[in-house]
Motif scaffolding. Structure first.
Motif, PDB file in Angstrom:
ATOM      1  N   PHE A  80       0.834  -1.199   0.000  1.00  0.00           N
ATOM      2  CA  PHE A  80       0.000   0.000   0.000  1.00  0.00           C
ATOM      3  C   PHE A  80       0.871   1.253   0.000  1.00  0.00           C
ATOM      4  O   PHE A  80       0.645   2.183  -0.772  1.00  0.00           O
ATOM      5  CB  PHE A  80      -0.927  -0.018   1.216  1.00  0.00           C
ATOM      6  CG  PHE A  80      -1.679   1.265   1.424  1.00  0.00           C
ATOM      7  CD1 PHE A  80      -2.762   1.596   0.625  1.00  0.00           C
ATOM      8  CD2 PHE A  80      -1.300   2.150   2.426  1.00  0.00           C
ATOM      9  CE1 PHE A  80      -3.450   2.784   0.807  1.00  0.00           C
ATOM     10  CE2 PHE A  80      -1.979   3.333   2.616  1.00  0.00           C
ATOM     11  CZ  PHE A  80      -3.053   3.651   1.812  1.00  0.00           C
ATOM     12  N   ILE A  81       1.890   1.267   0.858  1.00  0.00           N
ATOM     13  CA  ILE A  81       2.792   2.420   0.946  1.00  0.00           C
ATOM     14  C   ILE A  81       3.530   2.602  -0.379  1.00  0.00           C
ATOM     15  O   ILE A  81       3.644   3.713  -0.901  1.00  0.00           O
ATOM     16  CB  ILE A  81       3.797   2.246   2.109  1.00  0.00           C
ATOM     17  CG1 ILE A  81       3.057   2.241   3.459  1.00  0.00           C
ATOM     18  CG2 ILE A  81       4.867   3.323   2.075  1.00  0.00           C
ATOM     19  CD1 ILE A  81       2.292   3.509   3.761  1.00  0.00           C
ATOM     20  N   ASP A  82       4.016   1.498  -0.955  1.00  0.00           N
ATOM     21  CA  ASP A  82       4.735   1.552  -2.226  1.00  0.00           C
ATOM     22  C   ASP A  82       3.849   2.111  -3.339  1.00  0.00           C
ATOM     23  O   ASP A  82       4.264   2.977  -4.104  1.00  0.00           O
ATOM     24  CB  ASP A  82       5.251   0.154  -2.591  1.00  0.00           C
ATOM     25  CG  ASP A  82       6.142   0.161  -3.805  1.00  0.00           C
ATOM     26  OD1 ASP A  82       7.051   1.025  -3.865  1.00  0.00           O
ATOM     27  OD2 ASP A  82       5.935  -0.690  -4.687  1.00  0.00           O
ATOM     28  N   ILE A  83       2.624   1.628  -3.406  1.00  0.00           N
ATOM     29  CA  ILE A  83       1.689   2.099  -4.436  1.00  0.00           C
ATOM     30  C   ILE A  83       1.367   3.577  -4.218  1.00  0.00           C
ATOM     31  O   ILE A  83       1.268   4.350  -5.173  1.00  0.00           O
ATOM     32  CB  ILE A  83       0.407   1.235  -4.448  1.00  0.00           C
ATOM     33  CG1 ILE A  83       0.737  -0.144  -5.016  1.00  0.00           C
ATOM     34  CG2 ILE A  83      -0.701   1.900  -5.243  1.00  0.00           C
ATOM     35  CD1 ILE A  83      -0.368  -1.161  -4.894  1.00  0.00           C
ATOM     36  N   SER A  84       1.233   3.982  -2.962  1.00  0.00           N
ATOM     37  CA  SER A  84       0.960   5.394  -2.670  1.00  0.00           C
ATOM     38  C   SER A  84       2.104   6.277  -3.148  1.00  0.00           C
ATOM     39  O   SER A  84       1.883   7.329  -3.752  1.00  0.00           O
ATOM     40  CB  SER A  84       0.754   5.605  -1.169  1.00  0.00           C
ATOM     41  OG  SER A  84      -0.384   4.922  -0.732  1.00  0.00           O
ATOM     42  N   LYS A  85       3.354   5.841  -2.897  1.00  0.00           N
ATOM     43  CA  LYS A  85       4.518   6.611  -3.342  1.00  0.00           C
ATOM     44  C   LYS A  85       4.556   6.701  -4.861  1.00  0.00           C
ATOM     45  O   LYS A  85       4.802   7.762  -5.433  1.00  0.00           O
ATOM     46  CB  LYS A  85       5.813   5.967  -2.826  1.00  0.00           C
ATOM     47  CG  LYS A  85       6.041   6.147  -1.345  1.00  0.00           C
ATOM     48  CD  LYS A  85       7.313   5.443  -0.897  1.00  0.00           C
ATOM     49  CE  LYS A  85       7.514   5.563   0.591  1.00  0.00           C
ATOM     50  NZ  LYS A  85       8.698   4.814   1.043  1.00  0.00           N
ATOM     51  N   LYS A  86       4.301   5.574  -5.529  1.00  0.00           N
ATOM     52  CA  LYS A  86       4.315   5.566  -6.992  1.00  0.00           C
ATOM     53  C   LYS A  86       3.209   6.442  -7.557  1.00  0.00           C
ATOM     54  O   LYS A  86       3.411   7.142  -8.552  1.00  0.00           O
ATOM     55  CB  LYS A  86       4.191   4.133  -7.511  1.00  0.00           C
ATOM     56  CG  LYS A  86       5.456   3.329  -7.288  1.00  0.00           C
ATOM     57  CD  LYS A  86       5.325   1.912  -7.755  1.00  0.00           C
ATOM     58  CE  LYS A  86       6.639   1.169  -7.482  1.00  0.00           C
ATOM     59  NZ  LYS A  86       6.563  -0.239  -7.788  1.00  0.00           N
ATOM     60  N   THR A  87       2.068   6.433  -6.913  1.00  0.00           N
ATOM     61  CA  THR A  87       0.951   7.270  -7.367  1.00  0.00           C
ATOM     62  C   THR A  87       1.322   8.744  -7.248  1.00  0.00           C
ATOM     63  O   THR A  87       1.065   9.536  -8.157  1.00  0.00           O
ATOM     64  CB  THR A  87      -0.323   6.965  -6.551  1.00  0.00           C
ATOM     65  OG1 THR A  87      -0.649   5.585  -6.698  1.00  0.00           O
ATOM     66  CG2 THR A  87      -1.493   7.807  -7.006  1.00  0.00           C
ATOM     67  N   ARG A  88       1.957   9.121  -6.121  1.00  0.00           N
ATOM     68  CA  ARG A  88       2.381  10.517  -5.952  1.00  0.00           C
ATOM     69  C   ARG A  88       3.400  10.914  -7.016  1.00  0.00           C
ATOM     70  O   ARG A  88       3.341  12.003  -7.577  1.00  0.00           O
ATOM     71  CB  ARG A  88       2.954  10.747  -4.549  1.00  0.00           C
ATOM     72  CG  ARG A  88       1.861  11.087  -3.545  1.00  0.00           C
ATOM     73  CD  ARG A  88       2.416  11.451  -2.187  1.00  0.00           C
ATOM     74  NE  ARG A  88       2.060  10.325  -1.327  1.00  0.00           N
ATOM     75  CZ  ARG A  88       2.891   9.652  -0.564  1.00  0.00           C
ATOM     76  NH1 ARG A  88       4.138   9.991  -0.482  1.00  0.00           N
ATOM     77  NH2 ARG A  88       2.484   8.640   0.156  1.00  0.00           N
ATOM     78  N   CYS A  89       4.337  10.027  -7.317  1.00  0.00           N
ATOM     79  CA  CYS A  89       5.342  10.301  -8.363  1.00  0.00           C
ATOM     80  C   CYS A  89       4.665  10.482  -9.714  1.00  0.00           C
ATOM     81  O   CYS A  89       5.026  11.392 -10.477  1.00  0.00           O
ATOM     82  CB  CYS A  89       6.369   9.171  -8.435  1.00  0.00           C
ATOM     83  SG  CYS A  89       7.527   9.140  -7.067  1.00  0.00           S
ATOM     84  N   MET A  90       3.704   9.630 -10.014  1.00  0.00           N
ATOM     85  CA  MET A  90       2.986   9.738 -11.285  1.00  0.00           C
ATOM     86  C   MET A  90       2.216  11.054 -11.362  1.00  0.00           C
ATOM     87  O   MET A  90       2.177  11.698 -12.413  1.00  0.00           O
ATOM     88  CB  MET A  90       2.041   8.552 -11.459  1.00  0.00           C
ATOM     89  CG  MET A  90       2.754   7.256 -11.766  1.00  0.00           C
ATOM     90  SD  MET A  90       1.656   5.831 -11.827  1.00  0.00           S
ATOM     91  CE  MET A  90       0.598   6.236 -13.178  1.00  0.00           C
ATOM     92  N   GLU A  91       1.617  11.466 -10.255  1.00  0.00           N
ATOM     93  CA  GLU A  91       0.883  12.733 -10.240  1.00  0.00           C
ATOM     94  C   GLU A  91       1.830  13.901 -10.505  1.00  0.00           C
ATOM     95  O   GLU A  91       1.506  14.813 -11.267  1.00  0.00           O
ATOM     96  CB  GLU A  91       0.170  12.921  -8.904  1.00  0.00           C
ATOM     97  CG  GLU A  91      -1.046  12.037  -8.730  1.00  0.00           C
ATOM     98  CD  GLU A  91      -1.657  12.117  -7.344  1.00  0.00           C
ATOM     99  OE1 GLU A  91      -1.011  12.639  -6.401  1.00  0.00           O
ATOM    100  OE2 GLU A  91      -2.796  11.638  -7.192  1.00  0.00           O
ATOM    101  N   LYS A  92       3.040  13.866  -9.884  1.00  0.00           N
ATOM    102  CA  LYS A  92       4.026  14.922 -10.119  1.00  0.00           C
ATOM    103  C   LYS A  92       4.468  14.928 -11.575  1.00  0.00           C
ATOM    104  O   LYS A  92       4.623  15.983 -12.188  1.00  0.00           O
ATOM    105  CB  LYS A  92       5.235  14.738  -9.199  1.00  0.00           C
ATOM    106  CG  LYS A  92       4.951  15.077  -7.753  1.00  0.00           C
ATOM    107  CD  LYS A  92       6.163  14.840  -6.878  1.00  0.00           C
ATOM    108  CE  LYS A  92       5.828  15.115  -5.419  1.00  0.00           C
ATOM    109  NZ  LYS A  92       6.967  14.814  -4.542  1.00  0.00           N
TER     110      LYS A  92
END
Length: 139
Positions: A80-92
């Motif tokens: 969950f944490i990993d996916i959250s980080k990747k999602t934030r990177c994708m948003e940036k």
């Protein structure tokens, strides 16, 4: 004595208390009526001890499900944490692409406007180019 539904007359009478055969029954959703009708024979034919055991079994099952859910949440927390980080990177990344795209559009609009102005300014009043201008462009 059982009726065609498998319930005794007393069961049918008790069932009638839950879902009276009148206008009120018409306002009760069919799925609720079906659920009551489905479980009524079990409830009416069960003893107090059986019903309390059933409640205890359901409570135990509920606790097991809660524990399994907690365990799954803990096991999958790193994902969950990993996916959250990747999602934030994708948003940036998407924000960056949007800014670049917006900048590119603005630049293109400027070039188009400049080309339009240049073409408009280089033509004589009648829209005809002079002979000198045509020859200078050939060179």
């Amino acid at each position: 004595k059982s009726t065609s539904s498998g319930m005794t007359q007393m069961d049918e009478d008790i069932f009638e208390l839950f879902l009276p055969q009148d206008e009120l029954r018409m306002n009760i959703p069919d799925d609720y009526q079906n659920e009551v009708y489905h479980f009524a024979p079990f409830v009416f034919s069960s003893t107090y001890d059986q019903l309390t055991k059933k409640q205890s079994a359901l409570e135990l099952e509920n606790k097991k499900v809660d524990l399994e859910l907690s365990n799954l949440a803990l096991q999958n927390y790193p994902c969950f944490i990993d996916i959250s980080k990747k999602t934030r990177c994708m948003e940036k990344e998407l924000d960056s692409v949007n800014l670049l795209l917006s900048s590119t559009i603005t630049t293109c609009e400027g070039y188009l406007q400049h080309a339009h102005d240049e073409r408009k300014g280089s033509q004589p009043e009648g829209g005809q180019r002079s002979k000198t201008e045509i020859e200078s462009r050939k060179e």
